[in-house]
Design a protein around this motif. Structure first.
Motif, PDB file in Angstrom:
ATOM      1  N   GLU A   1       0.893  -1.526   0.012  1.00 20.34           N
ATOM      2  CA  GLU A   1       0.199   0.202   0.045  1.00 20.34           C
ATOM      3  C   GLU A   1       0.769   1.175  -0.341  1.00 20.34           C
ATOM      4  O   GLU A   1       0.276   2.352  -0.692  1.00 20.34           O
ATOM      5  N   LEU A   2       1.979   1.455   0.833  1.00 18.45           N
ATOM      6  CA  LEU A   2       2.872   2.632   0.183  1.00 18.45           C
ATOM      7  C   LEU A   2       3.103   2.388  -1.270  1.00 18.45           C
ATOM      8  O   LEU A   2       3.528   4.148  -1.087  1.00 18.45           O
ATOM      9  N   LEU A   3       3.130   1.982  -1.281  1.00 16.86           N
ATOM     10  CA  LEU A   3       3.985   1.660  -2.712  1.00 16.86           C
ATOM     11  C   LEU A   3       2.507   2.594  -3.668  1.00 16.86           C
ATOM     12  O   LEU A   3       3.051   3.897  -4.773  1.00 16.86           O
ATOM     13  N   VAL A   4       1.321   2.316  -4.185  1.00 16.60           N
ATOM     14  CA  VAL A   4       0.171   2.497  -3.827  1.00 16.60           C
ATOM     15  C   VAL A   4      -0.225   3.944  -3.982  1.00 16.60           C
ATOM     16  O   VAL A   4       0.099   5.016  -4.593  1.00 16.60           O
ATOM     17  N   GLY A   5       0.232   4.670  -2.533  1.00 11.24           N
ATOM     18  CA  GLY A   5       0.443   5.964  -1.673  1.00 11.24           C
ATOM     19  C   GLY A   5       0.725   6.759  -1.726  1.00 11.24           C
ATOM     20  O   GLY A   5       0.813   7.596  -2.556  1.00 11.24           O
ATOM     21  N   MET A   6       2.268   6.317  -2.496  1.00 10.72           N
ATOM     22  CA  MET A   6       3.431   7.159  -2.627  1.00 10.72           C
ATOM     23  C   MET A   6       3.194   7.333  -4.847  1.00 10.72           C
ATOM     24  O   MET A   6       2.972   8.439  -4.825  1.00 10.72           O
ATOM     25  N   TYR A   7       2.741   6.581  -5.430  1.00  6.76           N
ATOM     26  CA  TYR A   7       2.493   7.055  -6.621  1.00  6.76           C
ATOM     27  C   TYR A   7       0.862   7.852  -6.491  1.00  6.76           C
ATOM     28  O   TYR A   7       0.866   8.674  -7.447  1.00  6.76           O
ATOM     29  N   ILE A  49       4.556  12.834   1.446  1.00  6.17           N
ATOM     30  CA  ILE A  49       6.405  12.038   1.021  1.00  6.17           C
ATOM     31  C   ILE A  49       6.356  11.848   1.998  1.00  6.17           C
ATOM     32  O   ILE A  49       6.553  10.785   2.181  1.00  6.17           O
ATOM     33  N   SER A  50       6.432  13.135   3.471  1.00  7.10           N
ATOM     34  CA  SER A  50       7.519  12.447   4.544  1.00  7.10           C
ATOM     35  C   SER A  50       6.329  11.636   4.855  1.00  7.10           C
ATOM     36  O   SER A  50       6.924  10.254   5.526  1.00  7.10           O
ATOM     37  N   ARG A  51       5.441  11.174   5.065  1.00  9.11           N
ATOM     38  CA  ARG A  51       4.375  10.322   5.360  1.00  9.11           C
ATOM     39  C   ARG A  51       4.725   9.062   5.011  1.00  9.11           C
ATOM     40  O   ARG A  51       4.785   7.958   6.017  1.00  9.11           O
ATOM     41  N   SER A  52       4.713   9.098   3.763  1.00 10.59           N
ATOM     42  CA  SER A  52       5.448   7.881   2.867  1.00 10.59           C
ATOM     43  C   SER A  52       6.291   7.603   3.759  1.00 10.59           C
ATOM     44  O   SER A  52       6.819   5.864   3.578  1.00 10.59           O
ATOM     45  N   GLY A  53       7.931   8.099   4.115  1.00 13.13           N
ATOM     46  CA  GLY A  53       9.021   7.348   4.238  1.00 13.13           C
ATOM     47  C   GLY A  53       9.453   7.468   5.789  1.00 13.13           C
ATOM     48  O   GLY A  53       9.677   6.293   5.754  1.00 13.13           O
ATOM     49  N   VAL A  54       8.276   7.501   6.378  1.00 16.66           N
ATOM     50  CA  VAL A  54       7.739   7.197   8.164  1.00 16.66           C
ATOM     51  C   VAL A  54       7.127   5.710   7.846  1.00 16.66           C
ATOM     52  O   VAL A  54       8.190   5.227   8.096  1.00 16.66           O
ATOM     53  N   GLY A  55       6.391   5.488   7.597  1.00 19.72           N
ATOM     54  CA  GLY A  55       5.795   4.226   7.370  1.00 19.72           C
ATOM     55  C   GLY A  55       6.752   3.412   5.978  1.00 19.72           C
ATOM     56  O   GLY A  55       6.742   2.253   7.143  1.00 19.72           O
ATOM     57  N   SER A  63       8.672  -1.050  13.013  1.00 23.15           N
ATOM     58  CA  SER A  63       8.464  -0.359  14.215  1.00 23.15           C
ATOM     59  C   SER A  63       7.198  -0.059  14.868  1.00 23.15           C
ATOM     60  O   SER A  63       6.451   0.866  14.081  1.00 23.15           O
ATOM     61  N   ALA A  64       6.635   0.086  15.351  1.00 19.93           N
ATOM     62  CA  ALA A  64       4.804   0.594  16.121  1.00 19.93           C
ATOM     63  C   ALA A  64       5.428   1.745  16.007  1.00 19.93           C
ATOM     64  O   ALA A  64       4.037   2.416  15.558  1.00 19.93           O
ATOM     65  N   LEU A  65       5.831   1.804  16.721  1.00 18.96           N
ATOM     66  CA  LEU A  65       6.572   3.936  16.813  1.00 18.96           C
ATOM     67  C   LEU A  65       6.913   4.491  15.448  1.00 18.96           C
ATOM     68  O   LEU A  65       5.436   5.227  15.303  1.00 18.96           O
ATOM     69  N   SER A  66       7.054   4.536  14.743  1.00 18.03           N
ATOM     70  CA  SER A  66       7.738   4.398  13.276  1.00 18.03           C
ATOM     71  C   SER A  66       5.927   4.622  12.256  1.00 18.03           C
ATOM     72  O   SER A  66       4.914   5.392  11.258  1.00 18.03           O
ATOM     73  N   LEU A  67       4.972   3.339  12.852  1.00 15.10           N
ATOM     74  CA  LEU A  67       3.970   3.237  12.043  1.00 15.10           C
ATOM     75  C   LEU A  67       3.269   4.418  12.361  1.00 15.10           C
ATOM     76  O   LEU A  67       2.420   4.689  12.303  1.00 15.10           O
ATOM     77  N   SER A  68       3.161   4.073  13.941  1.00 11.52           N
ATOM     78  CA  SER A  68       1.685   5.236  14.991  1.00 11.52           C
ATOM     79  C   SER A  68       1.777   6.778  14.271  1.00 11.52           C
ATOM     80  O   SER A  68       0.976   7.032  14.090  1.00 11.52           O
ATOM     81  N   ILE A  69       3.477   6.847  13.550  1.00 13.05           N
ATOM     82  CA  ILE A  69       3.812   8.203  13.069  1.00 13.05           C
ATOM     83  C   ILE A  69       2.751   8.896  12.013  1.00 13.05           C
ATOM     84  O   ILE A  69       2.158   9.312  11.494  1.00 13.05           O
ATOM     85  N   PHE A  70       3.619   7.961  11.454  1.00 10.38           N
ATOM     86  CA  PHE A  70       2.465   7.308   9.877  1.00 10.38           C
ATOM     87  C   PHE A  70       0.919   7.231  10.382  1.00 10.38           C
ATOM     88  O   PHE A  70       0.499   8.151   9.271  1.00 10.38           O
TER      89      PHE A  70
END
Length: 161
Positions: A1-7, A49-55, A63-70
């Motif tokens: 899904e991250l790839l689809v979101g980035m596109y 773009i930042s959101r996708s990078g963190v995800g 990392s559950a923390l990074s996914l929470s930030i995403f």
């Protein structure tokens, strides 16, 4: 899904810019409104773009923390997309389609990231952080869709005019 979101981020940026150009040529904007809308398009693109990078980082490092930030970054993105959906100076049908697709992508991405984050959670704090982030993100998306539905969208959908 991250790839689809980035596109989709790049497609939305291109379509939003193209629509803004079309509206600036076809309609008369109030002073400053065009610059504001351009700024918001750039802001939401950088945020996505930042959101996708963190995800991506959260997924690769488990990392559950990074996914929470995403997931939490979904809320400001949803608010800006909701602004474009309801409060732009001129809202065209293609704007509505692009924004609704963006909100669907945000919702699906948040739910999937929450699912993965729950599986990565090692402590109850991680689990509660994921749950809180999901609640905030889904709440922001629901508010923006509810607001759009509550004001009955742009006038071209109204039948009583």
């Amino acid at each position: 899904e991250l790839l689809v979101g980035m596109y989709y981020t790049y497609v939305k940026f291109f379509l939003s810019g193209l629509l803004l150009w079309y509206k600036s040529v076809s309609f008369v904007y109030p002073p400053g409104a065009l610059v504001e809308e351009l700024f918001l398009i750039l802001f939401v693109t950088v945020l996505q773009i930042s959101r996708s990078g963190v995800g991506k980082r959260g997924y690769l490092t488990h990392s559950a923390l990074s996914l929470s930030i995403f997931i939490l970054l979904t809320a400001p993105v949803a608010l800006v997309v909701g602004y474009h959906l309801s409060f732009q100076v001129f809202v065209l049908r293609l704007d509505v389609i692009v924004c609704v697709l963006a909100l669907i992508e945000l919702f699906v991405g948040s739910i999937l990231a929450g699912w993965v984050g729950i599986s990565y959670s090692e402590t109850s704090t991680d689990l509660n952080l994921i749950r809180a982030a999901l609640l905030i993100a889904v709440g922001a998306i629901a508010v923006m869709l509810g607001l759009y539905a509550g004001i009955e969208g742009p006038s071209f959908y109204r039948t009583d005019l």
